[in-house]
Design a protein around this motif. Structure first.
Motif, PDB file in Angstrom:
ATOM      1  N   UNK A 295      47.810  43.136  53.551  1.00 57.70           N
ATOM      2  CA  UNK A 295      46.928  42.667  52.473  1.00 57.70           C
ATOM      3  C   UNK A 295      46.700  43.766  51.444  1.00 57.70           C
ATOM      4  N   UNK A 296      46.672  43.378  50.181  1.00 56.37           N
ATOM      5  CA  UNK A 296      46.439  44.337  49.104  1.00 56.37           C
ATOM      6  C   UNK A 296      45.388  43.769  48.156  1.00 56.37           C
ATOM      7  N   UNK A 297      44.761  44.674  47.436  1.00 54.07           N
ATOM      8  CA  UNK A 297      43.843  44.256  46.378  1.00 54.07           C
ATOM      9  C   UNK A 297      44.620  44.115  45.073  1.00 54.07           C
ATOM     10  N   UNK A 298      44.176  43.194  44.244  1.00 49.75           N
ATOM     11  CA  UNK A 298      44.738  43.082  42.890  1.00 49.75           C
ATOM     12  C   UNK A 298      43.591  43.068  41.903  1.00 49.75           C
ATOM     13  N   UNK A 299      43.574  44.034  41.018  1.00 48.48           N
ATOM     14  CA  UNK A 299      42.537  44.106  39.988  1.00 48.48           C
ATOM     15  C   UNK A 299      42.749  42.989  38.967  1.00 48.48           C
ATOM     16  N   UNK A 300      41.668  42.422  38.501  1.00 47.87           N
ATOM     17  CA  UNK A 300      41.764  41.220  37.652  1.00 47.87           C
ATOM     18  C   UNK A 300      42.472  41.455  36.322  1.00 47.87           C
ATOM     19  N   UNK A 301      42.583  42.735  35.921  1.00 48.16           N
ATOM     20  CA  UNK A 301      43.256  43.035  34.648  1.00 48.16           C
ATOM     21  C   UNK A 301      44.772  42.983  34.769  1.00 48.16           C
ATOM     22  N   UNK A 302      45.262  42.962  36.008  1.00 45.74           N
ATOM     23  CA  UNK A 302      46.708  42.836  36.204  1.00 45.74           C
ATOM     24  C   UNK A 302      47.147  41.463  35.718  1.00 45.74           C
ATOM     25  N   UNK A 303      48.421  41.394  35.302  1.00 46.42           N
ATOM     26  CA  UNK A 303      48.890  40.068  34.889  1.00 46.42           C
ATOM     27  C   UNK A 303      49.958  39.533  35.835  1.00 46.42           C
ATOM     28  N   UNK A 304      50.341  40.362  36.816  1.00 52.70           N
ATOM     29  CA  UNK A 304      51.349  39.924  37.788  1.00 52.70           C
ATOM     30  C   UNK A 304      50.784  40.117  39.192  1.00 52.70           C
ATOM     31  N   UNK A 305      51.042  39.143  40.057  1.00 55.24           N
ATOM     32  CA  UNK A 305      50.643  39.276  41.464  1.00 55.24           C
ATOM     33  C   UNK A 305      51.742  40.001  42.226  1.00 55.24           C
ATOM     34  N   UNK A 306      51.367  40.770  43.258  1.00 52.01           N
ATOM     35  CA  UNK A 306      52.415  41.296  44.130  1.00 52.01           C
ATOM     36  C   UNK A 306      53.083  40.131  44.859  1.00 52.01           C
ATOM     37  N   UNK A 307      54.186  40.388  45.493  1.00 56.65           N
ATOM     38  CA  UNK A 307      54.896  39.304  46.179  1.00 56.65           C
ATOM     39  C   UNK A 307      54.129  38.948  47.456  1.00 56.65           C
ATOM     40  N   UNK A 308      53.340  37.913  47.383  1.00 60.58           N
ATOM     41  CA  UNK A 308      52.507  37.532  48.530  1.00 60.58           C
ATOM     42  C   UNK A 308      52.623  36.038  48.797  1.00 60.58           C
ATOM     43  N   UNK A 309      52.215  35.666  50.024  1.00 61.18           N
ATOM     44  CA  UNK A 309      52.184  34.243  50.376  1.00 61.18           C
ATOM     45  C   UNK A 309      50.843  33.634  49.985  1.00 61.18           C
ATOM     46  N   UNK A 310      49.776  34.388  50.257  1.00 63.67           N
ATOM     47  CA  UNK A 310      48.422  33.862  50.104  1.00 63.67           C
ATOM     48  C   UNK A 310      47.630  34.662  49.072  1.00 63.67           C
ATOM     49  N   UNK A 311      46.959  33.947  48.184  1.00 60.47           N
ATOM     50  CA  UNK A 311      46.035  34.597  47.246  1.00 60.47           C
ATOM     51  C   UNK A 311      44.612  34.214  47.632  1.00 60.47           C
ATOM     52  N   UNK A 312      43.764  35.234  47.795  1.00 61.23           N
ATOM     53  CA  UNK A 312      42.353  34.998  48.096  1.00 61.23           C
ATOM     54  C   UNK A 312      41.534  35.335  46.853  1.00 61.23           C
ATOM     55  N   UNK A 313      40.749  34.368  46.381  1.00 59.41           N
ATOM     56  CA  UNK A 313      39.795  34.636  45.305  1.00 59.41           C
ATOM     57  C   UNK A 313      38.435  34.738  45.992  1.00 59.41           C
ATOM     58  N   UNK A 314      37.891  35.957  46.088  1.00 57.50           N
ATOM     59  CA  UNK A 314      36.740  36.176  46.964  1.00 57.50           C
ATOM     60  C   UNK A 314      35.403  35.848  46.299  1.00 57.50           C
ATOM     61  N   UNK A 315      34.365  35.942  47.104  1.00 58.02           N
ATOM     62  CA  UNK A 315      33.018  35.672  46.619  1.00 58.02           C
ATOM     63  C   UNK A 315      32.412  36.860  45.897  1.00 58.02           C
ATOM     64  N   UNK A 316      31.242  36.627  45.343  1.00 54.61           N
ATOM     65  CA  UNK A 316      30.538  37.677  44.610  1.00 54.61           C
ATOM     66  C   UNK A 316      29.880  37.094  43.374  1.00 54.61           C
ATOM     67  N   UNK A 317      29.742  37.939  42.380  1.00 53.41           N
ATOM     68  CA  UNK A 317      29.088  37.519  41.133  1.00 53.41           C
ATOM     69  C   UNK A 317      29.930  38.017  39.967  1.00 53.41           C
ATOM     70  N   UNK A 318      31.154  37.494  39.851  1.00 53.49           N
ATOM     71  CA  UNK A 318      32.045  37.978  38.805  1.00 53.49           C
ATOM     72  C   UNK A 318      31.355  37.855  37.449  1.00 53.49           C
ATOM     73  N   UNK A 319      31.442  38.923  36.679  1.00 52.58           N
ATOM     74  CA  UNK A 319      30.787  38.996  35.362  1.00 52.58           C
ATOM     75  C   UNK A 319      29.305  38.618  35.441  1.00 52.58           C
ATOM     76  N   UNK A 320      28.682  38.989  36.569  1.00 49.53           N
ATOM     77  CA  UNK A 320      27.244  38.772  36.692  1.00 49.53           C
ATOM     78  C   UNK A 320      26.821  37.311  36.649  1.00 49.53           C
ATOM     79  N   UNK A 321      27.774  36.394  36.879  1.00 50.92           N
ATOM     80  CA  UNK A 321      27.484  34.954  36.769  1.00 50.92           C
ATOM     81  C   UNK A 321      27.033  34.576  35.354  1.00 50.92           C
TER      82      UNK A 321
END
Lengths: 85, 229
Positions: free
Chosen positions: B29-55
């Motif tokens: 598993x790897x992290x991908x910063x949201x500013x990236x425009x390409x995903x690494x070669x993966x099977x599964x993408x997880x969009x995790x919880x939190x408060x992106x942009x402070x909601x």
């Protein structure tokens, strides 16, 4: 320069828990005459545009793309010329 | 299983997801910063919880325009699995990968507690290891998890078996008291019509080990792994 004032509220068909709570609070303070309260958002922004019509088109695009979620919200706005700047 | 966890400013469940996938599931598993425009070669993408942009504006409304989201949409369109948890679910709704929207919890309170979910569809990428109507004990933690869609969309979700999890009582019954946020039809999680994008408000990554009080969430990771192998 134009000034846009945009109001966004939940659609009538969508239950507004904030609106209900605020209305209940008003009633408990004795304002029995109040009804149908909706809580919304207000955006106030300046924009450059060649005409009022163009400003209107821009604001509509901003609402549709970002400011409003059409699944749950609706909006209305006013545009006025801002002579000072 | 080869996965990545997308990280937005304000994500706060990214490390929990990373831990569940790497340390519990022994996946890559790897992290991908949201500013990236390409995903690494993966099977599964997880969009995790939190408060992106402070909601700010609406939950997920600004994160949905992060550069990485175009790649996430492409990943989903290719048929590979995407799971959005909590704020991740909200982001997927704003992106349009899943239908509907989130409203403030009916109580107007942030609700953080363990709830029971009933598995309504076990023929999915995310639930193939579960028995029909299996109850899962998984925590929620959100202020805006009150799922809403219009009646037409709801009918489509129901007839298409796209409702994967519903909030229920400890005994598996659907009632007002066991619906923690007011979601329409007690919806806790849905999939897209293609079946490869899941959004859910409860946090399986917080219930993947015995030490956390429940490892029911692990069954979801195991299902994805089974599907991918």
């Amino acid at each position: 320069m134009y000034k846009a004032k945009i109001n966004v509220t939940l659609k009538k068909s969508v239950f507004d828990p904030q609106g209900k709570t605020v209305l209940d609070a008003l009633h408990s303070l004795g304002f029995q005459e109040a009804s149908k309260l909706r809580v919304g958002k207000f955006f106030d922004l300046n924009l450059k545009a060649k005409s009022e019509k163009e400003a209107e088109k821009e604001v509509r695009a901003m609402c549709d793309k970002l400011l409003v979620n059409p699944v749950i919200e609706e909006y209305e706005f006013q545009i006025e010329e801002d002579g000072k700047s | 299983m080869n996965a990545c966890v997308v990280v937005f400013p304000g994500s706060n469940c990214d490390e929990d997801c990373w831990h569940a996938l790497r340390d519990v599931m022994k996946s890559k598993v790897t992290y991908v910063w949201h500013k990236e425009s390409v995903l690494p070669k993966v099977d599964l993408v997880v969009v995790p919880g939190g408060f992106s942009y402070g909601d700010y504006l609406r939950t997920g409304a600004i994160a949905r325009f992060s550069p990485i989201m175009k790649a996430v949409v492409k990943h989903a369109e290719s048929g590979l699995p995407v799971i959005g948890i909590c704020n991740g679910f909200q982001i997927l709704l704003e992106t349009g990968l899943l239908p509907g929207a989130m409203l403030r919890n009916r109580s107007l309170r942030f609700v953080c507690k363990h709830v029971y979910l009933r598995t309504e569809n076990v023929k999915t990428i995310f639930t193939n290891r579960l028995k029909p109507r299996k109850l899962l004990n998984i925590p929620i933690a959100h202020g805006e998890g009150n799922y809403y869609c219009d009646s037409e969309t709801l009918k489509r979700l129901q007839t298409g078996n796209q409702i994967v999890f519903r909030y229920v009582s400890e005994k598996g019954a659907i009632n007002e008291g066991s619906n923690p946020n007011g979601s329409v039809d007690s919806i806790a999680g849905i999939i897209n019509d293609k079946g490869n994008v899941l959004g859910m408000m409860p946090h399986p990554e917080r219930a993947s080990e015995d030490i956390l009080g429940s490892y029911d969430g692990r069954l979801i990771w195991e299902s994805i792994q089974t599907h991918l192998n």
